[in-house]
Design a protein around this motif. Structure first.
Motif, short mmCIF file in Angstrom:
data_model
loop_
_atom_site.label_atom_id
_atom_site.label_comp_id
_atom_site.label_asym_id
_atom_site.label_seq_id
_atom_site.Cartn_x
_atom_site.Cartn_y
_atom_site.Cartn_z
N ASP A 363 0.91 -1.57 -0.08
CA ASP A 363 0.49 -0.11 0.01
C ASP A 363 0.94 1.21 0.12
O ASP A 363 1.96 1.30 0.94
N ASN A 364 0.54 2.29 -1.04
CA ASN A 364 0.95 3.63 -0.27
C ASN A 364 0.26 4.50 -0.15
O ASN A 364 -1.08 4.52 -1.31
N THR A 368 -3.76 14.43 -4.78
CA THR A 368 -2.66 15.32 -6.85
C THR A 368 -2.35 16.16 -5.73
O THR A 368 -1.39 16.18 -6.58
N LYS A 474 -14.87 9.20 -1.09
CA LYS A 474 -13.78 8.08 -1.52
C LYS A 474 -14.52 6.96 -2.71
O LYS A 474 -15.31 6.40 -1.85
#
Ligand code: AMP
Length: 587
Positions: A363-364, A368, A474
Motif C-alpha cells: 500500500d502507498n 493530487t 472516495k
C-alpha cells in the motif's frame, strides 16, 4: 495497531535485487538536488516529456516498446520510444500551426487510446499546460473544468464530442480548437473541429524544444474539496524528479520491467504513474482500454508478462470477490511487485495478494496535491498490513494538531491521531490551486503542508490512515466533492435542497448517497427517485452520480445555513451525532 503481524519478504518474493534495501541510510544520503542532477536537470532546464521519451531515444533505445495498447476489439498496438518521440514532435508542430503558445491549456477527454498519450506528452514537450479529464465524466464536470482551466484546445473523440461537448460548446467560450480522433475510422468533424490523425500525419516529426524550467507549469489536475468548485492543482516540470525517484523507491521499477498501472490518466495516478514514471524509467507499460473484468485482468497479467503492477484497493477487492478459483486458472511467473493506492487497503487484501497471487500488496499513500507517492510500503522493509508504510527518502511527514492561534503542534507520541502533514520542498508539490491562491495558502502552516487526512504514526515510523478531515467522498478510488453532486441535483426543478454523503461499501470503499428535500408540488415517489437518479447520471456521469437517493422533509443546517453532512452521515450509519451545538434550531 502495532500488534499487526508484519509480512516478511523472502528472496523468492523479490526475485530481482531491489532498488534499495537500507531505508534509514537512503533517507540520510538522499537529496532532491542530487536526484535532479542525476535525471539530467541542468542549468535550470527540465522538460517532463523529453526526459520521459527523448532521453531514451538519445541513449539508443528508440526501438524499445514504450506503450502497449490493449483493447477488446482491436489488435494489440505498440508504440516504441522512437515512435513516441516522433509522434509527440508531430503533436507539437500541430499545436504550433494552430498558434498555441507556451503556457496555453490543452485539455484531453478520451479513453485510454494512443492519441491521449501522444497529446499529453506532446503538450508537455511543447510547454503547454495539459489537463487530462476522465472520459466517464458527464457534461457538467467537463464544462466546469474546461472553464476553470481556460482551455484553448480540447482533444477528444468524435463520439465523446457528440455526447458530452458539442451541445454545450457555447458554454465553453475559451475553447478555440477541438481536435477529434475517430472512434471508428476517420472522425466526423462538424464545423470548427479538426481531424487530429490527419493533422499529425501532415506534420513534421522534428521539433526544437521550447525551453522549460523546473518551475514552469506542466500539468493541471482537478481535485475536489468539501465546498465550492473543483480545485485545479498546478504541477510543474520539475515534478519529473519526484516521479522518477518514487518509481525507483516505491514501485521498484527496473528497465526490463513490463509494468501495468490500472488507473485512468483522468485521475492523477494514471498520469504520474500510468504515463510519466514508467517512461522516465524506460520500462514497457501496458495500457488497457477496457474497464475492470477479473478474467481479462488475470489474462493481461499473464499474457503481457507483467512484472510490476500498480492498482487500487477497489480493484483488489473486486478480484477477491470474483474468487480464488478464477485466479487459480492463471499463473503469473513474471509478477514480482504489486502496489496499491487511493483508499485504505484492508489487511485481508494484503494477505489475499500473498495467498492468491503469491505476493503481498504494497500500500502507498499520496494525493493530487502531492503529485507523487509520499508514503509507501517499499521493498526495503517489511509490510505491516493495513499501514500505508513509511515516508520515502526525500519526504518528511508528521502528525500534527492545529492550535487555536493558527499554528500547529507536532505530535511525537506514537499512536496518537492527528492530521497528516508533509514538510514542503519535494519537487512535485502543487504550486497553486488555479486562480485560487488564497485557498492554496490555507493548506500550509509555516513549512508544513496539511493534507486533510487524519492518521497515526506508530513507534516504528509507519503511518496508518484514519479518515478524511473533511466531507469529500472516495468511491472506487475517485475523489468526489459533495458540492458538485449537490449542485447538479439542485438543477432539477423538483429539488429544493440536496445533501450528499459517502456511505461505506465493502467493495467500493464508499458509495454516494443523496438526501433530497423537494419543492412544493412534487411528490417523493419512486418515479421521481428514478428520474433524479437518471438526471444525475446524465449530468455527472456514472462515476460521480449518486447510487442512492432518500427524500427528507428538511435537511439539517448549521445556524449559518450550511448543510450538516456530518449529521446526515451519522444518522444514516446509526452513529453518535457528536457536537450539534451549531445545528439550526439547537438550544
Ligand atoms: P486523490 O487526490 O484523488 O488522489 O485522493 C487522495 C486521497 O485519497 C488522500 O488524501 C486520501 O484521503 C486517499 N488515499 C490515497 N491513498 C490512500 C491510502 N493508501 N490509504 C488511505 N487513503 C488513501
Amino acid at each position: 495497531m502495532n500488534s499487526t503481524p508484519t509480512i516478511r519478504k523472502t528472496a523468492e518474493d523479490l526475485r530481482v535485487t531491489p532498488n534499495f534495501s537500507d531505508y534509514e541510510g537512503e533517507r540520510h544520503r538522499f537529496s532532491w538536488a542530487a536526484a535532479a542532477a542525476e535525471l539530467g536537470e541542468e542549468e535550470g532546464r527540465i522538460n517532463i516529456a523529453s526526459k520521459a521519451v527523448d532521453r531514451h531515444v538519445a541513449a539508443g533505445f528508440a526501438d524499445k516498446p514504450a506503450l502497449r495498447f490493449l483493447a477488446r476489439h482491436t489488435s494489440r498496438q505498440t508504440l516504441t520510444y522512437g515512435q513516441l518521440a516522433a509522434q509527440t514532435n508531430q503533436f507539437c508542430n500541430v499545436l504550433r500551426s494552430l498558434g498555441v503558445a507556451k503556457g496555453d491549456r490543452v485539455f484531453i477527454l478520451t479513453g485510454r487510446i494512443p492519441e491521449l498519450y501522444i497529446a499529453l506528452l506532446g503538450s508537455l514537450k511543447f510547454g503547454a499546460v495539459v489537463s487530462p479529464l476522465f472520459s466517464a465524466f458527464g457534461p457538467e464536470p467537463i464544462i466546469t473544468r474546461v472553464n476553470l482551466g481556460g482551455a484553448t484546445v480540447l482533444v477528444t473523440t468524435d463520439a465523446l464530442f457528440e455526447r458530452k461537448v458539442g451541445p454545450w460548446r457555447a458554454r465553453m467560450p475559451t475553447l478555440k480548437h477541438v481536435l477529434l480522433v475517430g472512434e471508428d475510422g476517420a472522425p466526423t468533424c462538424g464545423p470548427g473541429n479538426l481531424d487530429l490523425p490527419q493533422l499529425l500525419s501532415g506534420a513534421s516529426d522534428s521539433f526544437d524544444l521550447p525551453t522549460t524550467g523546473p518551475e514552469d507549469p506542466a500539468l493541471l489536475h482537478f481535485t475536489s474539496g468539501t465546498t465550492g468548485t473543483p480545485k485545479g492543482a498546478v504541477h510543474v516540470h520539475g515534478a519529473a524528479v519526484t516521479h522518477w525517484v518514487t518509481g525507483r523507491y516505491a514501485l521498484d521499477l527496473h528497465p526490463e520491467d513490463s509494468y501495468w498501472c490500472t488507473a485512468d490518466p483522468g485521475w492523477v495516478t494514471g498520469t504520474s504513474y500510468g504515463i510519466i514514471a514508467p517512461l522516465l524509467h524506460g520500462v514497457t507499460s501496458v495500457v488497457d482500454r477496457e474497464e475492470f473484468d477479473a478474467e481479462r485482468w488475470y489474462s493481461i497479467l499473464r499474457d503481457e508478462s507483467v512484472s510490476v503492477w500498480y492498482t487500487a484497493p477497489t480493484a483488489i477487492r473486486m478480484l477477491m470477490r470474483a474468487g480464488a478459483d478464477v485466479a487459480a486458472k492463471y499463473a503469473f511467473p513474471h509478477l514480482r511487485f504489486i502496489a496499491s493506492v487511493g483508499e485504505p487497503l484492508n489487511p485481508e487484501a494484503v494477505c489475499w495478494g500473498k495467498d492468491v497471487l503469491g505476493l503481498p500488496i504494497h500500500d502507498n499513500w499520496w494525493q493530487t496535491e502531492t503529485g507523487g507517492i509520499m508514503i509507501a510500503n517499499t521493498p526495503a522493509f517489511d509490510i505491516k498490513p493495513g499501514s500505508m508504510g513509511r515516508p520515502l527518502p526525500g519526504v518528511d511527514a508528521a502528525i500534527i494538531q492545529r492550535t487555536g492561534d493558527g499554528g500547529v503542534n507536532i505530535v511525537d507520541e506514537p499512536g496518537k491521531q492527528g492530521e497528516l502533514a508533509l514538510r514542503r520542498g519535494w519537487p512535485s508539490m502543487f504550486r497553486t490551486y488555479l486562480n485560487e491562491d488564497a485557498r492554496y495558502r490555507k493548506c500550509f502552516v509555516g513549512d508544513w503542508y496539511l493534507t486533510g487526512d487524519l492518521a497515526r504514526r506508530d513507534a516504528d515510523g509507519y503511518y496508518w490512515f484514519v479518515g478524511r478531515a473533511d466531507d469529500v467522498i472516495k468511491s472506487a478510488g475517485h475523489l468526489i466533492g459533495p458540492f458538485e453532486v449537490e449542485s447538479a441535483l439542485m438543477e432539477h426543478p423538483a429539488v429544493a435542497e440536496a445533501g450528499v454523503i459517502g456511505k461505506p461499501d465493502p467493495v467500493l470503499g464508499e458509495t454516494i448517497k443523496a438526501f433530497i428535500s423537494l419543492n412544493k408540488g412534487f411528490e417523493p415517489d419512486e418515479a421521481l427517485r428514478m428520474e433524479l437518479l437518471g438526471h444525475a447520471r446524465k449530468r455527472l456521469g456514472a462515476a460521480v452520480a449518486p447510487k442512492e437517493i432518500a427524500f427528507v422533509a428538511h435537511l439539517p443546517h448549521t445556524r449559518s445555513g450550511k448543510i450538516m453532512r456530518r449529521l446526515l452521515k451519522a444518522r444514516e450509519l446509526g452513529l453518535a451525532e457528536g457536537d450539534t451545538s451549531t445545528l439550526e434550531g439547537a438550544e
